[in-house]
Design an enzyme around this catalytic site. Structure first.
Site, short mmCIF file in Angstrom:
data_model
loop_
_atom_site.label_atom_id
_atom_site.label_comp_id
_atom_site.label_asym_id
_atom_site.label_seq_id
_atom_site.Cartn_x
_atom_site.Cartn_y
_atom_site.Cartn_z
N SER A 145 23.33 41.88 22.99
CA SER A 145 23.41 42.57 21.83
C SER A 145 24.58 41.49 20.96
CB SER A 145 24.13 43.64 21.96
OG SER A 145 24.88 44.25 20.93
N TYR A 158 30.69 48.70 26.60
CA TYR A 158 29.11 48.27 26.41
C TYR A 158 29.37 46.63 26.13
CZ TYR A 158 24.99 47.67 23.63
OH TYR A 158 23.85 47.20 23.21
#
Length: 262
Positions: A145, A158
């Site tokens: 990501s 995250y």
């Protein structure tokens, strides 16, 4: 080397990006192992979608955070076709928490996210590497990501997990060469059901509009857009590339707003 008659495992491929990647690989002639943890109905639909493209496909239930499940997923491919050519580590998880609110996360939150986002891909690679080494080739694509590059995203835990995944991509690209190539794709926003379920249809549409208005390419990423980048690394276009982290976000990282990233 093309994908015709190759065998691909895509973790977390019942829905969203994983399903789009699996279907894209099927279109190019690969045989598919569709992995899911709980979404059996959707996973079966992805299997049928792959078969509709003329590909063979099987189901393999399992949690990538569990090493025994990872070994079983790899074994499903080997038992059926005798080889593993492509591994796409797509399964992931998160927890939403304001980055400024340090009390919003505790150690267990970090560990549960790392278990799936970092340990899971490692265990899947470990389960598949012997077969790839034996046959003299293999391709691993980790779904990371822009959160792991820019420090934005749904939570600090995250973003940190995706940063760790990017570093692991470098380490394993070096140590598993020359037989196995290891790369990562770093998406920004992806317009999937995951986002619409989380935020509701109205806010989802607002995020899509904002992406179209603020990204340099004036695009809101869809699963099929990101799948093309994944397949590039898995297919012959990526033969000369390993240890790369490819940002695919319509240019969001060039001047990003602090939106939740995948």
């Amino acid at each position: 080397m093309s994908l015709e008659n190759t065998v691909s495992i895509v973790t977390g491929s019942a829905t969203g990006l994983g399903a789009a990647v699996a279907i894209g690989l099927a279109e190019r002639g690969s045989k598919l192992v569709i992995n899911y943890t709980k979404s059996e109905k959707e996973a079966k639909e992805t299997v049928e979608a792959c078969k509709a493209k003329g590909a063979e496909a099987i189901l393999a239930q399992g949690d990538v955070g569990n090493d025994e499940d990872c070994q079983r997923i790899a074994k499903a491919a080997l038992d059926k076709w005798g080889r593993i050519d492509v591994l796409v580590n797509n399964a992931g998880t998160t927890q939403f928490a304001d980055h400024a609110k340090l009390d919003a996360l505790d150690a267990d939150d970090f560990l549960s996210i790392y278990r799936i986002n970092v340990v899971g891909p490692y265990q899947m690679i470990r389960a598949c590497a012997p077969a790839m080494k034996k046959q003299g080739m293999g391709r691993v694509v980790n779904i990371s990501s822009i959160a792991g590059v820019t420090g934005i995203g749904s939570s600090v835990a995250y973003a940190a997990s995706k940063g760790a995944l990017n570093t692991m991509t470098l380490s394993l690209a070096r140590s598993l060469a020359p037989e196995i190539r290891v790369n990562a794709v770093c998406p920004g926003f992806i317009g999937t059901r995951w986002f619409s379920d989380r935020f509701g249809e109205n806010q989802f549409n607002s995020i899509v509009k904002q992406q179209e208005e603020t990204t340099p390419l004036q695009r809101a990423g869809m699963a099929e857009d990101i799948a093309k980048a994944v397949i590039f690394f898995a297919d012959e276009g990526g033969e000369h590339i390993t240890g790369e982290t490819l940002i695919t976000d319509a240019g969001l990282h060039l001047g990003f707003a602090p939106l939740a990233a995948r």
